[in-house]
Design an enzyme around this catalytic site. Sequence first.
Site, mmCIF file in Angstrom:
data_model
loop_
_atom_site.group_PDB
_atom_site.id
_atom_site.type_symbol
_atom_site.label_atom_id
_atom_site.label_comp_id
_atom_site.label_asym_id
_atom_site.label_seq_id
_atom_site.Cartn_x
_atom_site.Cartn_y
_atom_site.Cartn_z
ATOM 1 N N ARG A 22 86.003 86.451 39.688
ATOM 2 C CA ARG A 22 85.416 85.149 39.384
ATOM 3 C C ARG A 22 83.975 85.107 39.862
ATOM 4 O O ARG A 22 83.043 85.017 39.073
ATOM 5 C CB ARG A 22 86.249 84.044 40.059
ATOM 6 C CG ARG A 22 85.807 82.647 39.710
ATOM 7 C CD ARG A 22 86.652 81.583 40.373
ATOM 8 N NE ARG A 22 86.356 81.414 41.796
ATOM 9 C CZ ARG A 22 86.767 80.367 42.520
ATOM 10 N NH1 ARG A 22 87.521 79.438 41.970
ATOM 11 N NH2 ARG A 22 86.456 80.279 43.803
ATOM 12 N N MET A 34 94.495 54.925 28.013
ATOM 13 C CA MET A 34 93.246 55.190 28.731
ATOM 14 C C MET A 34 93.116 54.325 29.992
ATOM 15 O O MET A 34 92.706 54.814 31.050
ATOM 16 C CB MET A 34 92.038 54.922 27.821
ATOM 17 C CG MET A 34 90.710 55.239 28.484
ATOM 18 S SD MET A 34 89.292 54.739 27.509
ATOM 19 C CE MET A 34 89.358 55.899 26.157
ATOM 20 N N TYR A 89 101.523 53.619 22.735
ATOM 21 C CA TYR A 89 100.973 54.331 21.584
ATOM 22 C C TYR A 89 102.031 55.197 20.902
ATOM 23 O O TYR A 89 102.826 55.856 21.573
ATOM 24 C CB TYR A 89 99.815 55.232 22.022
ATOM 25 C CG TYR A 89 98.498 54.504 22.151
ATOM 26 C CD1 TYR A 89 97.879 53.941 21.050
ATOM 27 C CD2 TYR A 89 97.869 54.386 23.382
ATOM 28 C CE1 TYR A 89 96.669 53.275 21.158
ATOM 29 C CE2 TYR A 89 96.666 53.725 23.520
ATOM 30 C CZ TYR A 89 96.062 53.169 22.390
ATOM 31 O OH TYR A 89 94.860 52.507 22.507
ATOM 32 N N LYS A 136 83.072 70.200 47.991
ATOM 33 C CA LYS A 136 82.661 70.253 46.574
ATOM 34 C C LYS A 136 83.379 69.158 45.784
ATOM 35 O O LYS A 136 84.389 68.611 46.244
ATOM 36 C CB LYS A 136 82.983 71.632 46.004
ATOM 37 C CG LYS A 136 84.478 71.995 46.021
ATOM 38 C CD LYS A 136 84.712 73.478 45.722
ATOM 39 C CE LYS A 136 86.194 73.810 45.751
ATOM 40 N NZ LYS A 136 86.429 75.273 45.668
HETATM 41 C C1 LIG Z 1 87.352 75.592 46.713
HETATM 42 C C2 LIG Z 1 87.099 76.734 47.618
HETATM 43 C C3 LIG Z 1 87.599 76.742 48.928
HETATM 44 C C4 LIG Z 1 88.561 75.687 49.433
HETATM 45 O O1 LIG Z 1 89.856 75.970 48.956
HETATM 46 P P1 LIG Z 1 91.127 75.106 49.412
HETATM 47 O O2 LIG Z 1 92.260 75.810 48.757
HETATM 48 O O3 LIG Z 1 90.915 73.743 48.864
HETATM 49 O O4 LIG Z 1 91.189 75.118 50.873
HETATM 50 C C5 LIG Z 1 87.211 77.767 49.772
HETATM 51 N N1 LIG Z 1 86.401 78.760 49.339
HETATM 52 C C6 LIG Z 1 85.932 78.808 48.073
HETATM 53 C C7 LIG Z 1 85.067 79.936 47.653
HETATM 54 C C8 LIG Z 1 86.277 77.810 47.149
HETATM 55 O O5 LIG Z 1 85.828 77.879 45.910
#
Ligand SMILES: *Cc1c(COP(=O)(O)O)cnc(C)c1O
Length: 377
Positions: free
Chosen positions: A150, A320, A272, A51
Amino acid sequence: MDSDILVSHARTAAITQGATGYLGIDLAALGRNYRKLVSMLAPVCAGAVVKADAYGLGAEQVAKALYAQGCRHFFVAQFVEAVRLRPMLAQDAQIFVLNGLQPGNEIACADMNIVPVLNSLAQWQQWSAAARALKRCLPAVLQFDTGMSRLGFPPEERADLATALRNGANIEGLFIMSHLASADETDGEQNSDQLAEMSCIAEEFPGFDVSFANSGGVFLGKAYHGVLARPGIALYGGAPTAATVNPMEPVVSLDAAVIQTRCVSPGTKVGYGGAHVAQREMRLATIAAGYADGLPRSLSDRGAVYYKGTRLPIVGRVSMDSITVDMSALPEGALTLGSLVEVLGPHQTLEDIARDADTISYEFLTGLGDRYHRQYR
Ligand SMILES: *Cc1c(COP(=O)(O)O)cnc(C)c1O
């Protein structure tokens, strides 16, 4: 500068499209990290979480490299990521959408051979309606909430889900899954609570394989492994647990270019807001990476970069597009226009800089902007 040097600079610039930062991504190290997890998990299967563009490293390159290592289960968060990834991978690679689908995306998802994770009865009903419309059974993964609040079927929806499954569903559940909230804490009580809850769910939904462990979960022991693990950060070299020495190999390096150097006298303001005032004579270098490139403002007057092992503290606020560092510890002339300094590498790990920035490796990696030249090795 003599003309040979100019020509060679022009060639380099053409290759890097004028980039002033270089993100090195070591696909061989990624492969070794994957194999390490595979050997820890055996005979349990290791998928990969790709992801957020494989945590910023490039989903296409990462997924292809992992496919070559034998990985066949790829997890993304959003349907849009799956749509981009699908044409990059052979059809025997399964792509799962962890967040599930928004209403209206079901038919496209089914047509593209992408598998949604169903997190609620609402998503179940939508997917089931799509199966009716297409007059075929559709695959899905069923996620349960075991204490994170979640994503996933909440306890109160489990009875209805079991009924739907019993009544000859047109959805084929491939496996059931849940996600650990504190997997990086090896002694965390929440881990065993969630494991106990998942065992109850597995009894309520007999016949399903279980996917449970993320990176941290792999290191919690066999009980947490299920039949398909979902590591993310560990593949990319991040530490899977907080407690121990990081057992994973670094995958990412980051170097950024010096764009100006100067000498300032005591009392000179830097950056800044004049937030930093030089206390002594200092030699400064301005480096071409700022918060738009994923160096958070929280590194202002805190973080550092390295040059051949020498720590160069960030002085003043992160801008930036640049940071200013104190290079007084280096011999005069060591850094000039075009020199590269290390942001991530042998002297500064992902965990080091994430800690200085008051964040975690995940956020640091996924924040790295798209102005770097990416070098895949
Ligand atoms: C992001 C995620 C993972 C991977 O988690 P890591 O801690 O990066 O290994 C696995 N399962 C779900 C549902 C996630 O959202």
